[in-house]
Structure formats: structure tokens, C-alpha cells
Scaffold this motif. Structure first.
Motif, PDB file in Angstrom:
ATOM      1  N   GLU A 280       0.761  -1.067  -0.030  1.00  0.00           N
ATOM      2  CA  GLU A 280       0.103  -0.015   0.049  1.00  0.00           C
ATOM      3  C   GLU A 280       0.649   1.229   0.001  1.00  0.00           C
ATOM      4  N   GLY A 281       2.112   1.030   0.405  1.00  0.00           N
ATOM      5  CA  GLY A 281       2.878   2.158   0.534  1.00  0.00           C
ATOM      6  C   GLY A 281       3.365   2.601   1.858  1.00  0.00           C
ATOM      7  N   LYS A 282       3.116   1.863   2.770  1.00  0.00           N
ATOM      8  CA  LYS A 282       3.562   2.163   4.289  1.00  0.00           C
ATOM      9  C   LYS A 282       5.007   1.745   4.444  1.00  0.00           C
ATOM     10  N   VAL A 283       5.542   2.011   5.652  1.00  0.00           N
ATOM     11  CA  VAL A 283       6.750   1.792   6.057  1.00  0.00           C
ATOM     12  C   VAL A 283       6.811   0.949   7.415  1.00  0.00           C
ATOM     13  N   ALA A 284       7.567  -0.201   7.343  1.00  0.00           N
ATOM     14  CA  ALA A 284       7.668  -1.028   8.562  1.00  0.00           C
ATOM     15  C   ALA A 284       8.775  -0.974   9.132  1.00  0.00           C
ATOM     16  N   ILE A 285       8.775  -1.008  10.487  1.00  0.00           N
ATOM     17  CA  ILE A 285      10.234  -1.030  11.467  1.00  0.00           C
ATOM     18  C   ILE A 285      10.090  -2.344  12.127  1.00  0.00           C
ATOM     19  N   PHE A 286      11.120  -3.138  11.929  1.00  0.00           N
ATOM     20  CA  PHE A 286      11.321  -4.403  12.443  1.00  0.00           C
ATOM     21  C   PHE A 286      12.624  -4.062  13.409  1.00  0.00           C
ATOM     22  N   VAL A 287      12.408  -4.431  14.846  1.00  0.00           N
ATOM     23  CA  VAL A 287      13.328  -4.568  15.801  1.00  0.00           C
ATOM     24  C   VAL A 287      13.692  -6.039  16.394  1.00  0.00           C
ATOM     25  N   ASP A 288      14.829  -6.302  16.550  1.00  0.00           N
ATOM     26  CA  ASP A 288      15.378  -7.548  17.124  1.00  0.00           C
ATOM     27  C   ASP A 288      14.935  -7.878  18.285  1.00  0.00           C
ATOM     28  N   ASN A 289      14.726  -9.076  18.725  1.00  0.00           N
ATOM     29  CA  ASN A 289      14.241  -9.583  19.971  1.00  0.00           C
ATOM     30  C   ASN A 289      12.796  -9.435  20.134  1.00  0.00           C
ATOM     31  N   THR A 290      12.002  -9.145  19.262  1.00  0.00           N
ATOM     32  CA  THR A 290      10.492  -8.960  19.356  1.00  0.00           C
ATOM     33  C   THR A 290       9.935  -9.542  18.171  1.00  0.00           C
ATOM     34  N   PRO A 291       8.684 -10.136  18.318  1.00  0.00           N
ATOM     35  CA  PRO A 291       7.721 -10.541  17.100  1.00  0.00           C
ATOM     36  C   PRO A 291       7.002  -9.385  16.636  1.00  0.00           C
ATOM     37  N   PHE A 292       6.840  -8.341  17.456  1.00  0.00           N
ATOM     38  CA  PHE A 292       5.931  -7.115  16.953  1.00  0.00           C
ATOM     39  C   PHE A 292       6.619  -6.080  16.114  1.00  0.00           C
ATOM     40  N   VAL A 293       6.070  -5.860  14.963  1.00  0.00           N
ATOM     41  CA  VAL A 293       6.632  -4.905  13.930  1.00  0.00           C
ATOM     42  C   VAL A 293       5.645  -3.831  13.703  1.00  0.00           C
ATOM     43  N   LEU A 294       6.314  -2.667  13.687  1.00  0.00           N
ATOM     44  CA  LEU A 294       5.481  -1.585  13.714  1.00  0.00           C
ATOM     45  C   LEU A 294       5.324  -1.181  12.170  1.00  0.00           C
ATOM     46  N   VAL A 295       4.304  -0.523  12.074  1.00  0.00           N
ATOM     47  CA  VAL A 295       3.592  -0.222  10.493  1.00  0.00           C
ATOM     48  C   VAL A 295       3.279   1.223  10.909  1.00  0.00           C
ATOM     49  N   VAL A 296       3.796   2.055   9.902  1.00  0.00           N
ATOM     50  CA  VAL A 296       3.317   3.538   9.908  1.00  0.00           C
ATOM     51  C   VAL A 296       3.312   3.946   8.408  1.00  0.00           C
ATOM     52  N   PRO A 297       2.452   5.122   8.199  1.00  0.00           N
ATOM     53  CA  PRO A 297       1.454   5.648   9.174  1.00  0.00           C
ATOM     54  C   PRO A 297       0.308   4.630   9.445  1.00  0.00           C
ATOM     55  N   MET A 298      -0.529   5.000  10.420  1.00  0.00           N
ATOM     56  CA  MET A 298      -1.723   4.280  10.596  1.00  0.00           C
ATOM     57  C   MET A 298      -2.747   5.166  10.724  1.00  0.00           C
ATOM     58  N   THR A 299      -4.128   4.655  10.357  1.00  0.00           N
ATOM     59  CA  THR A 299      -5.168   5.494  10.257  1.00  0.00           C
ATOM     60  C   THR A 299      -6.160   4.909  11.049  1.00  0.00           C
ATOM     61  N   PHE A 300      -7.290   5.638  11.636  1.00  0.00           N
ATOM     62  CA  PHE A 300      -8.429   4.977  12.415  1.00  0.00           C
ATOM     63  C   PHE A 300      -9.006   3.703  11.872  1.00  0.00           C
ATOM     64  N   TRP A 301      -9.070   3.772  10.560  1.00  0.00           N
ATOM     65  CA  TRP A 301     -10.017   2.652  10.079  1.00  0.00           C
ATOM     66  C   TRP A 301      -8.992   1.371   9.780  1.00  0.00           C
ATOM     67  N   THR A 302      -7.774   1.619  10.055  1.00  0.00           N
ATOM     68  CA  THR A 302      -6.791   0.467   9.959  1.00  0.00           C
ATOM     69  C   THR A 302      -7.122  -0.521  11.430  1.00  0.00           C
ATOM     70  N   GLY A 303      -7.243   0.346  12.515  1.00  0.00           N
ATOM     71  CA  GLY A 303      -7.547  -0.298  13.743  1.00  0.00           C
ATOM     72  C   GLY A 303      -8.759  -1.232  13.666  1.00  0.00           C
ATOM     73  N   LEU A 304      -9.806  -1.212  12.616  1.00  0.00           N
ATOM     74  CA  LEU A 304     -10.989  -1.744  12.658  1.00  0.00           C
ATOM     75  C   LEU A 304     -11.095  -2.983  11.537  1.00  0.00           C
ATOM     76  N   GLN A 305      -9.863  -3.061  10.852  1.00  0.00           N
ATOM     77  CA  GLN A 305      -9.657  -3.980   9.902  1.00  0.00           C
ATOM     78  C   GLN A 305      -8.944  -5.258  10.212  1.00  0.00           C
ATOM     79  N   ALA A 306      -9.499  -6.269  10.135  1.00  0.00           N
ATOM     80  CA  ALA A 306      -8.857  -7.625  10.145  1.00  0.00           C
ATOM     81  C   ALA A 306      -8.216  -8.088   9.164  1.00  0.00           C
ATOM     82  N   ALA A 307      -7.131  -9.056   9.289  1.00  0.00           N
ATOM     83  CA  ALA A 307      -6.333  -9.413   8.045  1.00  0.00           C
ATOM     84  C   ALA A 307      -7.488 -10.321   7.151  1.00  0.00           C
ATOM     85  N   GLU A 308      -8.431 -10.957   8.038  1.00  0.00           N
ATOM     86  CA  GLU A 308      -9.267 -11.953   7.229  1.00  0.00           C
ATOM     87  C   GLU A 308     -10.111 -11.316   6.268  1.00  0.00           C
ATOM     88  N   ASP A 309     -10.311 -10.109   6.319  1.00  0.00           N
ATOM     89  CA  ASP A 309     -11.193  -9.176   5.769  1.00  0.00           C
ATOM     90  C   ASP A 309     -10.634  -9.143   4.113  1.00  0.00           C
TER      91      ASP A 309
END
Length: 532
Positions: A280-309
Motif C-alpha cells: 500500500e505504500g507504508k513503512v515497516a519498522i523491525f526490531v530485533d528480539n521482538t515479534p511485533f513489527v511497527l507499521v506507519v502511518p496508521m489510520t483510525f480505520w486500519t484499527g478496525l480492519q482484520a487480516a481476514e477481511d
């Protein structure tokens, strides 16, 4: 050293004055060496003494000396537990001791070791003592030869790590079952396996004075917005902290509005979600020693969308989204509306229902607002206890505790049955929010709305809702309006907000990301040859 908060950008990303950036290239960020480094000496004994002095009382650092001939020795230094000792024996010690080049003098130079003896894929030559120390701590093996003022660093890292498994917080019925692990290179390999393009760029950084944590910025070069990407680089580069143990450390430093209850950075354990965000054009931030990846930018509607959609048919996904948005409203407003209606506006409730509610509350000693507040606090306590307890016990405590405490409270006359029903419906509705961090925002906002309803009735609820909407409209995530594409309205991007259009109709990337390549596959329309 106390962590310093990053000052917020002086100008928004979409401002013309912000388009010219003074950022240094990514290579300078990751490979910048401190000045006045101590160089290696030609004397192996001096180098060994310097290394042993640095690694004093470090019992896991191994020093192994090998005599190549009567004149020179070779010193091997590595951290036990971070290097594969079997590879050390097979790829380093055995060639040095038994596999000399035929017809040549004994191997006594780094060039001979690198070109003819060591069967190691990744070898690097370093001339500074600080560089050797840093590489050793990064799970590399150092090879120093007497008479040489440089060292060979062999990449033989190997440590115990968790296997790839299904994410526990983002479970889907249909979709990939693998999630990120705590190893950075395993995580980036999952993305590379999904996006096999040279345009997928992975920039390496190091953050933390003591932890020296590896961080990677991942993006698609011709798809991601340069302004967003440069802002990510700048904010990460300005982080000053002793150590980074999880991606949440970085999230707090780089978010736009730290006092907002709404998350401005998406975090996920799913490689497919990160890959879709990169496309989509976003940027991901990977950090060692954690399975959680940060994705920016985020919108309000992204929080209400599931991967299964995006794995089910659009008709089913659209119907589920309407149900999800309805549950979202219920989880936020139902307790406050119940308090406002029963306390200040009973005329809005049907007569039979009002009589039933009043009869149930006849023996209750507390006002409705206090009832709801007690049950809300109890529900949050049960939810928190269920998370912290071991999994087999936690689910049982949550279910049994809610049933027993709710029934006992009603029988004892502390709370009424309608209040228990309202709080239970609110809690169940909150579980329908796909993103855990957005659900936390609703849990926090539920209590101020409850207090407004208890003091001002429906007028207080309306005031709270308007204040929340104004805050959302003014909120930004890396310069992108948080309520995009609804406010500001971008009609072309509304196909994936309230509804999910069919896959063949989603041919354009979000316009609010300011990317260059707006159209998927970079195709051109058949009519007139205009780019979509």
C-alpha cells in the motif's frame, strides 16, 4: 542515561517547507563509526591484552589461540552461546590446523585465510579495536593473526530461538498461520519470501547505547512516500536511550501525539499484514528480539480492519464490517447511554422496559452510575487477571469469575440484573475490535463518557462524542490525517473503509500516503493510456 523524548516535527509532512530534508543517507546512519577509534596493532599479544581487558569477568567470551608455524599465532575470539561451535571446529579450526594450501608457505596472512582456507560465506575485514569488539558482541567470530593490523570477522552466529508459530493475538479462520519470531533476520526473510522484488529495501540501524539493538526500516522504494520514509529515518535517528528491549520502546519515541489515547502506530505479528501494508505504500519498522513489527502511518480505520477481511469474499467481509462497526459503537457508548437514559431521560425508554428496569433496581442502594462503574472495574479486573494468569487457568478464571461474581452481586442486591447485562454486552462487543491497542483506547474512553453521562445526561454523552471526533480529525500519524480517507474525504479510497470492494475494483493505492506509484502493478488504463 535517562531516555530523552524526541521533539515533535516543527512542520507537518505535507508542508512545502518540509519537502527538503537534511537527513543523512541510511548508510551513514548504520555505518557511522565514532571518531578517534583505537586501531589494531601488529602485535597479537597487544591486541589480545586489549581484548582481555575489555572482556574482563566475561566468562562467556572464549579466547582460542592456534600456532600456525614457529613464527606466528592466530587468535580466535567469540561469545559462547551466540556462535555455532560446530561450525567453528569445521570451518575455522580444522582448516587452520590441517588444511594448508599445497605447495605454499604456511598460511600466515589474512588474505590467504580469506581466499583459500576459510569456507565461510560472510567474511569482513576490520582494522579498529572498537569494531572488533562490536562485531564479537554481535555474534561474530574474530580471527586475529600475529603481524597483521587487521582482523577477519566470520559470521557463524547461531543461538536458540523460538520456532515460527501462529500469532496468538491475531487469529484468523482463513489465512497464513505463521507469525514473526524474536529473530530479526527470520522476520525480514518472511517478508522477502512474500515480496520477491529488488524494490524491497531493508535499511539497517543500531539503537541503544548498551543494548546495541538491530533495527530495520523496510519499504518498497517506488511505492512508499519519500516524505514519510524520511520522517521515519529522522525520528529513529534522534532516539537516545540506554537500551531497546521491545518495539514499544521505539513506538513511544516516534509517535506524533503521546498523550492521545488512540494508537498512531500499528503493531502486528503477522507477516502477511506487513507485506500488504508495504504494497500500500507504508513503512515497516523491525526490531530485533521482538515479534511485533511497527507499521506507519496508521489510520483510525486500519484499527478496525482484520487480516481476514482480505481473504474472504467482499460481500461477506462487508457484512462483517458493518457488524464490527456496530459492536464498536456499542462497546464505547452503551454504558454511558444506559446511565444517561435511566438517570436523566427515562421518557426515552419504552414503558414496559422502564418498569422492568425500575423493579430490578428497587432494592439497589447505589445510583445507576455507581452500579455501572463497579461492574466495569470488576470486568476489567477479570480481563486483566485472565491475561496474566497461565493460559489454562486464565480462561477458566475469566469465565467462571464473571458468572459467579455477576450472579452473586445480583443476588446480594449490590447491582441490578440490567446493569450486569449492559456491562456484559459492552465487554463482548469490545472483543470484536481486531487491534488490541485500539481496544485499549475504547476501554479508557468508556470511563470519561460514563462520568459525563452521570453528570450531564445525554448532553454530556454528545459532548464527549463530539470531542472525540474533533480529536480524531485533528490527529495525525507521520503527517497523514488519522481519519483519512473520510476526513479529508478521498472518494477513491472509500472502497475499503465501511465496505470492502471486490479485489478487482481495488486497483489503486491509498492517495493519502503521498506515494508515487498510485496504481497497483503500475498499469495504464486502456482508454486513453492515462495512469490510474
Amino acid at each position: 542515561m535517562k531516555p530523552k523524548r524526541i521533539p515533535k516535527p516543527l512542520k507537518p509532512l505535507h508542508s512545502p517547507a518540509h519537502q527538503e530534508s537534511d537527513l543523512q543517507p541510511a548508510s551513514q546512519i548504520s555505518n557511522e563509526q565514532p571518531k578517534n577509534e583505537q586501531a589494531l596493532r601488529r602485535s597479537l599479544s597487544e591486541n589480545e591484552d586489549a581484548l582481555r581487558k575489555v572482556f574482563t569477568h566475561c566468562s562467556d567470551v572464549v579466547f582460542r589461540s592456534v600456532s600456525m608455524d614457529q613464527a606466528r599465532r592466530v587468535l580466535i575470539v567469540y561469545v559462547d552461546g551466540l556462535v555455532d561451535t560446530r561450525l567453528v571446529d569445521d570451518a575455522v579450526l580444522q582448516p587452520l590446523l590441517f588444511e594448508q594450501p599445497a605447495g605454499e608457505a604456511p598460511a600466515n596472512s589474512l588474505k590467504t585465510l580469506e581466499d583459500k582456507l576459510l569456507p565461510v560465506a560472510q567474511l569482513e575485514t576490520i582494522s579498529s579495536l572498537d569494531g572488533v569488539i562490536a562485531c564479537i558482541l554481535r555474534a561474530q567470530l574474530a580471527i586475529l593473526v600475529d603481524g597483521e593490523d587487521k582482523a577477519l570477522m566470520a559470521d557463524l552466529k547461531q543461538w536458540e530461538k523460538r520456532s515460527v508459530s501462529e500469532p496468538s493475538a491475531e487469529i484468523v479462520v482463513r489465512g497464513p498461520r505463521e507469525g514473526f519470531t524474536e529473530t530479526l533476520r527470520v522476520n525480514t526473510a518472511m517478508i522477502r519470501r512474500r515480496i520477491r522484488s529488488p524494490q524491497l529495501k531493508i535499511e539497517a540501524l543500531t539503537i541503544g547505547q548498551f543494548s546495541q539493538t538491530d533495527v530495520a526500516i523496510v519499504y518498497l522504494s517506488e511505492v512508499a512516500s519519500e516524505r514519510v520514509l524520511e520522517e521515519v529515518r529522522q525520528r529513529i535517528r534522534r532516539i537516545q536511550i540506554d537500551g531497546v528491549l521491545e518495539s514499544g520502546y521505539i513506538e513511544e519515541f516516534i509517535e506524533d501525539s503521546p498523550w492521545s489515547p488512540f494508537p498512531q502506530i500499528q503493531n502486528t505479528e503477522r507477516p502477511d499484514v506487513v507485506a500488504a501494508s508495504l504494497l500500500e505504500g507504508k513503512v515497516a519498522i523491525f526490531v530485533d528480539n521482538t515479534p511485533f513489527v511497527l507499521v506507519v502511518p496508521m489510520t483510525f480505520w486500519t484499527g478496525l480492519q482484520a487480516a481476514e477481511d482480505y481473504y474472504e469474499r467482499s460481500l461477506y467481509t462487508t457484512a462483517v464490517r458493518f457488524v464490527r462497526y456496530g459492536l464498536f459503537i456499542i462497546s464505547l457508548l452503551l454504558p454511558s447511554l444506559y446511565v444517561a437514559a435511566t438517570t436523566y431521560h427515562p421518557q426515552l425508554i419504552p414503558t414496559n422496559l422502564l418498569i422492568s428496569i425500575m423493579a430490578a433496581r428497587e432494592a439497589i442502594p447505589f445510583p445507576t452510575a455507581v452500579e455501572v462503574l463497579i461492574m466495569e472495574v470488576m470486568f476489567e479486573a477479570l480481563r486483566e487477571a485472565g491475561i496474566r494468569l497461565p493460559q489454562p487457568i486464565g480462561s477458566a478464571v475469566s469465565i467462571v469469575g464473571a458468572l459467579v461474581i455477576g450472579e452473586a452481586a445480583v443476588q446480594a442486591g449490590i447491582v441490578s440484573a440490567p446493569t450486569v447485562i449492559v456491562v456484559a454486552a459492552t465487554g463482548i462487543s469490545s472483543f470484536a475490535i481486531p487491534r488490541y491497542n485500539l481496544g485499549i483506547a475504547h476501554r479508557l474512553l468508556r470511563f470519561p463518557l460514563l462520568l459525563l453521562a452521570a453528570t450531564l445526561g445525554l448532553y454530556g454523552v454528545m459532548f464527549g462524542v463530539v470531542a472525540i471526533i474533533i480529536h480524531l480529525v485533528n490527529l495525525r500519524s507521520f503527517g497523514v490525517p488519522y481519519f483519512s480517507p473520510v476526513a479529508p474525504q478521498l472518494p477513491a479510497d472509500l472502497k475499503d473503509v465501511l465496505i470492502r470492494a471486490p479485489r478487482w475494483a481495488l486497483h489503486g493505492r491509498p492517495k493519502f500516503l503521498f506515494g508515487h506509484n498510485r496504481r497497483c502493478l503500475d498499469l495504464r488504463r486502456a482508454e486513453g493510456g492515462q495512469e490510474g
